[in-house]
Write a protein that holds these residues in place. Structure first.
Motif, PDB file in Angstrom:
ATOM      1  N   GLN A  90       0.826  -1.208   0.000  1.00  0.00           N
ATOM      2  CA  GLN A  90       0.000   0.000   0.000  1.00  0.00           C
ATOM      3  C   GLN A  90       0.860   1.257   0.000  1.00  0.00           C
ATOM      4  O   GLN A  90       0.550   2.241  -0.688  1.00  0.00           O
ATOM      5  CB  GLN A  90      -0.943  -0.018   1.199  1.00  0.00           C
ATOM      6  N   ARG A  91       1.966   1.223   0.758  1.00  0.00           N
ATOM      7  CA  ARG A  91       2.848   2.393   0.805  1.00  0.00           C
ATOM      8  C   ARG A  91       3.634   2.565  -0.485  1.00  0.00           C
ATOM      9  O   ARG A  91       3.990   3.692  -0.852  1.00  0.00           O
ATOM     10  CB  ARG A  91       3.787   2.273   2.001  1.00  0.00           C
ATOM     11  N   LEU A  92       3.907   1.468  -1.169  1.00  0.00           N
ATOM     12  CA  LEU A  92       4.614   1.575  -2.444  1.00  0.00           C
ATOM     13  C   LEU A  92       3.762   2.306  -3.486  1.00  0.00           C
ATOM     14  O   LEU A  92       4.298   2.988  -4.360  1.00  0.00           O
ATOM     15  CB  LEU A  92       4.985   0.182  -2.960  1.00  0.00           C
ATOM     16  N   GLY A  93       2.466   2.159  -3.399  1.00  0.00           N
ATOM     17  CA  GLY A  93       1.566   2.932  -4.246  1.00  0.00           C
ATOM     18  C   GLY A  93       1.331   2.411  -5.643  1.00  0.00           C
ATOM     19  O   GLY A  93       0.836   3.148  -6.504  1.00  0.00           O
ATOM     20  N   TYR A  94       1.658   1.140  -5.912  1.00  0.00           N
ATOM     21  CA  TYR A  94       1.427   0.600  -7.252  1.00  0.00           C
ATOM     22  C   TYR A  94      -0.061   0.529  -7.548  1.00  0.00           C
ATOM     23  O   TYR A  94      -0.852   0.051  -6.754  1.00  0.00           O
ATOM     24  CB  TYR A  94       2.077  -0.774  -7.399  1.00  0.00           C
ATOM     25  N   GLY A  95      -0.411   1.048  -8.711  1.00  0.00           N
ATOM     26  CA  GLY A  95      -1.807   1.155  -9.084  1.00  0.00           C
ATOM     27  C   GLY A  95      -2.387   2.514  -8.744  1.00  0.00           C
ATOM     28  O   GLY A  95      -3.478   2.847  -9.199  1.00  0.00           O
ATOM     29  N   ASN A  96      -1.650   3.301  -7.976  1.00  0.00           N
ATOM     30  CA  ASN A  96      -2.071   4.657  -7.625  1.00  0.00           C
ATOM     31  C   ASN A  96      -1.013   5.656  -8.094  1.00  0.00           C
ATOM     32  O   ASN A  96      -1.110   6.214  -9.176  1.00  0.00           O
ATOM     33  CB  ASN A  96      -2.318   4.764  -6.117  1.00  0.00           C
ATOM     34  N   THR A  97      -0.005   5.852  -7.260  1.00  0.00           N
ATOM     35  CA  THR A  97       1.053   6.802  -7.629  1.00  0.00           C
ATOM     36  C   THR A  97       2.124   6.177  -8.500  1.00  0.00           C
ATOM     37  O   THR A  97       2.932   6.887  -9.101  1.00  0.00           O
ATOM     38  CB  THR A  97       1.713   7.373  -6.358  1.00  0.00           C
ATOM     39  N   ARG A  98       2.154   4.845  -8.564  1.00  0.00           N
ATOM     40  CA  ARG A  98       3.132   4.152  -9.397  1.00  0.00           C
ATOM     41  C   ARG A  98       2.408   3.231 -10.374  1.00  0.00           C
ATOM     42  O   ARG A  98       1.352   2.689 -10.077  1.00  0.00           O
ATOM     43  CB  ARG A  98       4.104   3.331  -8.544  1.00  0.00           C
ATOM     44  N   CYS A  99       3.053   3.017 -11.517  1.00  0.00           N
ATOM     45  CA  CYS A  99       2.473   2.208 -12.594  1.00  0.00           C
ATOM     46  C   CYS A  99       2.664   0.716 -12.325  1.00  0.00           C
ATOM     47  O   CYS A  99       3.725   0.272 -11.880  1.00  0.00           O
ATOM     48  CB  CYS A  99       3.145   2.595 -13.909  1.00  0.00           C
ATOM     49  N   VAL A 100       1.629  -0.067 -12.648  1.00  0.00           N
ATOM     50  CA  VAL A 100       1.700  -1.516 -12.514  1.00  0.00           C
ATOM     51  C   VAL A 100       0.832  -2.162 -13.585  1.00  0.00           C
ATOM     52  O   VAL A 100      -0.155  -1.579 -14.055  1.00  0.00           O
ATOM     53  CB  VAL A 100       1.238  -1.972 -11.103  1.00  0.00           C
ATOM     54  N   GLY A 101       1.226  -3.361 -14.000  1.00  0.00           N
ATOM     55  CA  GLY A 101       0.436  -4.141 -14.953  1.00  0.00           C
ATOM     56  C   GLY A 101       0.745  -5.610 -14.789  1.00  0.00           C
ATOM     57  O   GLY A 101       1.750  -5.987 -14.183  1.00  0.00           O
TER      58      GLY A 101
END
Length: 236
Positions: A193-204
């Motif tokens: 949650q703190r890493l922020g993938y899907g929000n502030t960071r890109c993920v796929g």
């Protein structure tokens, strides 16, 4: 790559030599078996059928396009059809370039990628410079970001917290499969949650790809990336 009708690899059912059926192998209409060094110890199962090894893998610390084209040409020689191998290489490069163009049209800002596969909610493999992801992304004019030097299989083990070392411009690609239980545990992780993938960071997420599938795996990976749905960060 196709070959003469009488020439074949051991089929998918026989990839695990411990479960191979010697009678079934004897019935296969082959005049040659093309394996790699992982399976050389199982050659007694082939009987009198000649066998040759061809390996698609990095020859150094960084995988190159040549590490995949040269073994393809070896296959062409083995099946007495070098032109088929050359045509396949040319077509594969065209397919990758088309996938690259499609991807750039969808996500022109996404240029750097880290590739991982979860073992559990906290441990994963990160694929690095000596994996097939390096030449595939390079052919697509994209960058593979890594955290360390890979082992002979092209990955380095990392923990979830290590992903904090990646910059915000690096998009995280997760290779499936990802079980529902592991997915739920990842979503519940405070670190995630703190890493922020899907929000502030890109993920796929990408479908599985056979690491030792040669040129076909490079093309499959490129096609998978052209179809990927990215979210988070500034990629949209």
């Amino acid at each position: 790559m196709g070959g003469k009708p009488q020439t074949a690899n051991i089929d998918n059912r026989l990839r695990h030599p411990l479960s191979a059926n010697a009678e079934l192998i004897a019935q296969l209409p082959v005049d040659m078996v093309i394996d790699n060094y992982f399976y050389e110890h199982a050659r007694n199962l082939y009987g009198d059928v000649p066998a040759e090894s061809v390996m698609f893998a990095a020859k150094g610390e960084t995988a190159t396009w040549a590490d995949y084209t040269e073994p393809t040409r070896e296959l062409g020689v083995l099946i007495d059809n070098p032109k088929m191998a050359e045509d396949y290489i040319v077509q594969s490069q065209k397919d990758i370039q088309l996938a690259s163009q499609q991807f750039k049209e969808r996500y022109p800002k996404a240029k750097k990628f880290a590739v991982v596969q979860f073992a559990d909610a906290n441990n994963m493999r990160m694929y690095v410079a000596n994996s097939l992801f390096q030449p595939a992304l390079e052919q697509m004019d994209r960058e593979l970001v890594v955290l360390g030097k890979g082992n002979n299989w092209g990955f380095v083990p990392i923990r979830m917290g290590d992903l904090a070392q990646l910059d915000d411009e690096t998009c995280l690609l997760i290779i499936d499969p990802l079980s529902p239980i592991t997915r739920a545990e990842i979503d519940d992780s405070l670190i995630w949650q703190r890493l922020g993938y899907g929000n502030t960071r890109c993920v796929g997420e990408l479908p599985p790809v056979w690491i030792y599938g040669g040129m076909s795996s490079l093309v499959s990976l490129a096609n998978n990336l052209s179809d990927v749905s990215l979210k988070g960060g500034e990629v949209l």
